[in-house]
Write an enzyme that holds these catalytic residues in place. Structure first.
Site, short mmCIF file in Angstrom:
data_model
loop_
_atom_site.label_atom_id
_atom_site.label_comp_id
_atom_site.label_asym_id
_atom_site.label_seq_id
_atom_site.Cartn_x
_atom_site.Cartn_y
_atom_site.Cartn_z
CE1 TYR A 1 1.10 -0.29 4.45
CE2 TYR A 1 0.17 1.72 4.59
CZ TYR A 1 0.96 0.83 4.81
OH TYR A 1 1.28 1.03 6.28
CE LYS B 1 3.33 3.02 3.09
NZ LYS B 1 3.35 2.98 4.61
CD GLU C 1 9.91 1.77 10.58
OE1 GLU C 1 9.65 2.73 9.69
OE2 GLU C 1 10.06 0.34 9.92
CG LEU D 1 8.45 2.22 4.77
CD1 LEU D 1 7.96 1.14 3.97
CD2 LEU D 1 7.10 2.98 5.21
#
Ligand code: PMP
Length: 285
Positions: free
Chosen positions: A33, A149, A182, A207
């Site tokens: 996505y 992702k 993250e 990411l």
């Protein structure tokens, strides 16, 4: 909520927009996505989002559902049909629908494409940024390829709920070495006491945020000092400032980590300046 959704070639009212129960996105989280910010009716950093989409798809050997130019038109049409001026456009591509079986289906199976768009209230986001947000640290229990992702977000969901349960808005994920990788849906940054910006380097364990990439352009153009490396929870607690980056929030100040104030306990000056200047370095199209 998106009132009109694009699903495999058709724009449908939300109530009629569906995918098949055998869709591999539903069965296996076998899909990817993107979320792109919409500001004043324009897409922010669309080219970078589409480049990342292409990369995620190619890493998973999923076909691009349509040429990029056509996809750009679908994104704009979905934004227009939902009358979004400020908000986000979401797109998901899965490996398509086929009888449930682990290996990839026949190459003729078409990927599924869904696009939705929804409005956000820019004043509410601005108000949140004025206050700053709280984060809590939780173990990073995700798989080894979170640079893709993918829609396989269960660990992120659990981390986000753990944050919510502890009165925070975001979770910072901590790896086996005690370093923050993250956020559950954002990249993590701190400003050390000497003014150096620190954010983790990109590899398979975070990411590559589009907002992160654009902010790195800003950091370089503004001549700020930056180190791309992991930082520990202790370093984060001792930081002068902290913030997160993501397409929907751009630069969001972090004022509390695990209940302890960051710096003065208010959004820091460097964070505020980066938030203010961010869109000068982004591409709106
Ligand atoms: N890391 C994770 C795990 C995310 O889910 C996101 C937001 N999708 C980000 C970082 C930030 O990426 P971007 O700036 O492209 O929104």
């Amino acid at each position: 909520m998106s009132r009109i959704a694009y699903v495999n070639g058709r724009y449908l009212p939300r109530a009629h927009a569906c995918v098949d129960i055998e869709d591999r996105g539903f069965q296996f989280a076998d899909g990817v996505y993107e979320v792109c910010q919409v500001q004043d009716g324009l897409l922010v950093d669309e080219a970078r989002h589409l480049a990342r989409l292409q990369r995620s798809l190619s890493e998973l050997k999923i076909r691009m559902p349509m040429p990029e130019n056509a996809l750009r038109i679908v994104l704009r049409e979905t934004i227009a049909r939902n009358r979004v001026r400020n908000g986000i456009v979401y797109l998901q591509v899965t490996r398509g629908s086929a009888r449930r079986d682990f290996p990839f289906p026949d190459a003729a199976v078409a990927p599924t494409l869904v696009v939705t768009a929804r409005s956000a209230n820019p004043e509410a986001v601005e108000q949140l940024a004025e206050q700053g947000i709280a984060v809590v640290t939780v173990p990073d229990i995700r798989w080894g390829r979170v640079d893709i992702k993918s829609v396989g977000l269960l660990p992120n969901v659990l981390a986000k709920q753990a944050a919510r349960d502890r009165g925070a808005r975001e979770a910072w994920l901590v790896d086996g070495a005690g370093e923050i990788t993250e956020g559950a849906s954002s990249n993590a940054w701190i400003v050390a006491q000497d003014g150096t910006l620190i954010t983790r380097k990109v590899d398979h364990h975070i990411l590559r945020g589009v907002t992160r990439t654009t902010l790195l352009d800003a950091v370089s153009a503004l001549g700020l000092t930056l180190t791309e490396r992991g930082f520990t929870v202790e370093e984060a607690h001792a930081a002068r400032e902290a913030f997160v980056t993501s397409a929907s929030q751009t630069v969001m100040p972090v004022v509390k980590i695990d209940g302890q104030p960051v710096g003065t306990g208010s959004p820091g000056p460097l964070t505020r300046a980066l938030r203010r200047d961010f869109h000068r370095f982004a591409q709106s199209t």
